[in-house]
Structure formats: C-alpha cells, structure tokens
Enzyme design. Structure first.
Site, short mmCIF file in Angstrom:
data_model
loop_
_atom_site.label_atom_id
_atom_site.label_comp_id
_atom_site.label_asym_id
_atom_site.label_seq_id
_atom_site.Cartn_x
_atom_site.Cartn_y
_atom_site.Cartn_z
N CYS A 131 0.84 -1.20 0.00
CA CYS A 131 0.00 0.00 0.00
C CYS A 131 0.87 1.25 0.00
O CYS A 131 1.38 1.66 1.05
CB CYS A 131 -0.93 -0.02 1.21
SG CYS A 131 -1.96 1.44 1.33
N CYS A 134 -0.40 4.13 2.14
CA CYS A 134 -0.27 3.93 3.59
C CYS A 134 1.18 4.12 4.03
O CYS A 134 1.45 4.70 5.08
CB CYS A 134 -0.67 2.51 4.00
SG CYS A 134 -2.15 1.88 3.24
N ASP A 135 2.12 3.59 3.26
CA ASP A 135 3.51 3.49 3.74
C ASP A 135 4.50 4.38 3.00
O ASP A 135 5.67 4.46 3.40
CB ASP A 135 3.98 2.02 3.62
CG ASP A 135 3.08 1.09 4.42
OD1 ASP A 135 2.57 1.54 5.47
OD2 ASP A 135 2.90 -0.07 4.01
#
Ligand code: NAP
Length: 305
Positions: A131, A134-135
């Site tokens: 992701c 997300c990261d």
C-alpha cells in the site's frame, strides 16, 4: 431476521446498502474490521468517478459510509465463516453468532496478491509494502521499487515519485497494462526509471529491505537494485475463500454472477470486485450494488418473504 444482509462495506456493499434502505429493507452490513471500507480507503486520489474529480480515496470511502448510515443501514463487526441455504432464509455463520437473512449480498472485494519471491514474506512491513498511500511517507528521500504494470502499480509509482528520491518500476513485460492517461503521467516524471522484462527473483535485506535481485526475462541477465522500499502491486485476488464449495466460482476464485449479480444460490447475490466481471472500478462496484438490490426485489416476489 433481516431482509437483507450485506457482507462487506466497500463501495459495492455500501451502494447496495443505500439501495436496500430505499427499497425499505431492514438492512445489515457486516464488516470484518470497524471501518473496513475496502480498497478505496487506501487510494490517494480517485480521478475517474463522475462528478468528484481528484477526490481523496479515504474521504470518498467515508462519504459512502455516511450515506449508507444516514439511510438507516445497520453496521456490525463480524468475521463471516460460512453461508447456509435454508430455502427462503439464509444463515450467515460468524465467529460470534448465526445471522438470519431473507437475502444476502456478498461484497467482500479483493485483496493484494503476493509476489511469491524469496524475502517477500520475511521483509513484509520492513520495507516490503502492499500500500503506497499507507507506507509511502516512510520512504521520503529514499530509493524505492514498484513491482507490476497495472493501474495500481503506475498510480503507486506516480504517488511515490512525489516524495521518494528515485522510483524504479519493475515490470515483467515490455509494455504496461495500465490506462494510457496514467502511463503518460508516469513517463513524464524525471525520477522514475523503468525496468522492463524484469522478474524479481529475491528481495534482500537484514531486518530491512536493502536490494532487489532482478532477472531479465529476455536475456537471462541478473542485476541488483539498491532500494529501501518495495511496493508490490501485482494485482488482486478475490476474498471468496469462505464461499468455496457453496457458490459457483471461476478458476481464479471470482464468484460467478452476471450483471443481475445472481449467484448459483437463489437469494444470494455477488457485487463488486468479488464477482466475475470485466471492469473492476469504483463506479462498476457501486452500480453492482444498485443492480443487486433490484434483483433482490425480484427474488422476493417469488418467495414467501
Ligand atoms: P492488474 O490490472 O491485474 O495488474 C497486475 C499487474 O501485475 C500486471 O501488470 C501483471 O503483469 C503484473 N503481475 C501479476 N502477477 C505478477 C507476478 N507474479 N510477477 C510480476 N508481475 C506480476 O491489477 P491492479 O493494477 O492491482 O488493478 C486491479 C484492478 O483495479 C484492475 O481491474 C484495475 O483496472 C483496477 N483499478 C483501476 C484504477 C483506475 O481506473 N484509476 C485504479 C486502480 C485499480 P502483466 O501485465 O504481464 O499481466
């Protein structure tokens, strides 16, 4: 007993919830985690949903949820373990309880596929991610690689190029599968480098990703790419395992259903990314929700409900 139980709270499930409530059904949405929301929540920007150009995926997912909530759909956290056909009623087996419904809509979506390369599992969360939104922020100023050639891989690469120093896109062929508009956006970025015809044979690192070993599929040559982050975007697999043997599926595990969303079990419908279909997008997921509820209404005409 509920008129309608929807399993999954992504755009397809929430679309079905809104239509279900409009049809006057006592509607329950089951979700695995609070605020599950589906893949859209991890999308940085959605630019192809009519009327909402450039909307942030998380904001969009929240709007969908608020809408279903406002319409009076109930939400419950539950891990579904099975589905039983009892004629005019269906039994949804969950970890805590059995839930009865006159009709069921399955909207369990799909999840990231794994690459299957040595090191992937061990370094997951230590530089290997599924992701980018997300990261990605953890890799500010660093060198990263995105694996894959579809829409997600290209969107991820464009997203990461804003903050990472260099982004390698590793693809196993010599042309991308992603939409042309996304490719155009990618190819104009100065800090993106394509690694064509390349297969990842190993992800290396000691408690943190340090490099990738790539093998060129055309000439068999190998090279080591120094990167701190690896974003795997090699497609999705349907979340349908729990229905295996209960509903008809294709070889890849997608639940067989047409535009009317009818599955092989009367009274059970499949919507969104988990069903067999050509185009898996938010708009087609939402449309499935609407179509499925129309099919539920038709189904109720022929049952005792
Ligand atoms: P996808 O379109 O299936 O692409 C997967 C990519 O990974 C392909 O390029 C494939 O290579 C590659 N791949 C698969 N297995 C591999 C392996 N073992 N090793 C190396 N590479 C591998 O999947 P996606 O990009 O996740 O997209 C999923 C769905 O969501 C698609 O239907 C997509 O259109 C949709 N989506 C749409 C948008 C949008 O419209 N903006 C955004 C995101 C997602 P090959 O090309 O060689 O097969």
């Amino acid at each position: 007993m509920y008129d309608l139980v929807i399993i999954g709270s992504g755009p397809a499930g929430l679309g079905a919830a809104v239509y279900g409530r409009r049809a006057g059904f006592k509607t329950l949405v089951l979700e695995q985690n609070p605020m599950s929301g589906g893949q859209v929540l991890n999308t940085y920007e959605v630019d192809n949903y009519l009327g909402l150009p450039g909307i942030n995926g998380f904001d969009m997912g929240m709007k969908f949820r608020e809408h279903a909530d406002k319409m009076g759909a109930e939400f419950r956290e539950a891990m579904v373990l099975g589905l039983e056909d009892q004629g005019d009623r269906k039994l949804i087996k969950t970890e805590k309880e059995d839930i009865e419904a006159a009709a069921v809509i399955i909207a369990t979506g799909a999840s990231h596929r794994k690459l299957g390369a040595p090191g992937e599992e061990e370094l997951s969360g230590m530089g290997v991610s599924y992701c980018a939104t997300c990261d990605g922020a953890f890799f500010r100023g660093m060198d990263v690689a995105v694996i894959g050639g579809g829409d997600v891989a290209v969107e991820d690469a464009v997203f990461l190029a804003r903050t990472s120093r260099k982004v390698y896109v590793v693809h196993r062929r010599d042309s991308l599968r992603a939409a042309k508009v996304l490719q155009d956006r990618l190819f104009e970025l100065p800090n993106v480098e394509m690694c064509w015809d390349s297969q990842v044979t190993e992800i290396k690192g000691d408690n943190q990703v340090e490099s990738l070993i790539l093998e060129n599929k055309k000439d068999g040559s190998k090279k080591e790419l120094s990167v701190q982050g690896v974003f795997v975007a090699v497609g999705i697999a349907p979340n349908s395992e729990v229905f295996r043997g209960v509903l008809d599926m294709d070889e890849a595990g997608y639940i067989r259903a047409g535009e009317d969303c009818k599955t092989s079990m009367p009274g059970v419908f499949a919507v969104g990314d988990v069903r067999t279909k050509k185009l898996r997008q938010i708009v087609t997921a939402v449309a499935d929700g609407a179509n499925a509820v129309t099919s539920v209404e038709e189904y109720f005409l022929h049952t005792s409900h």
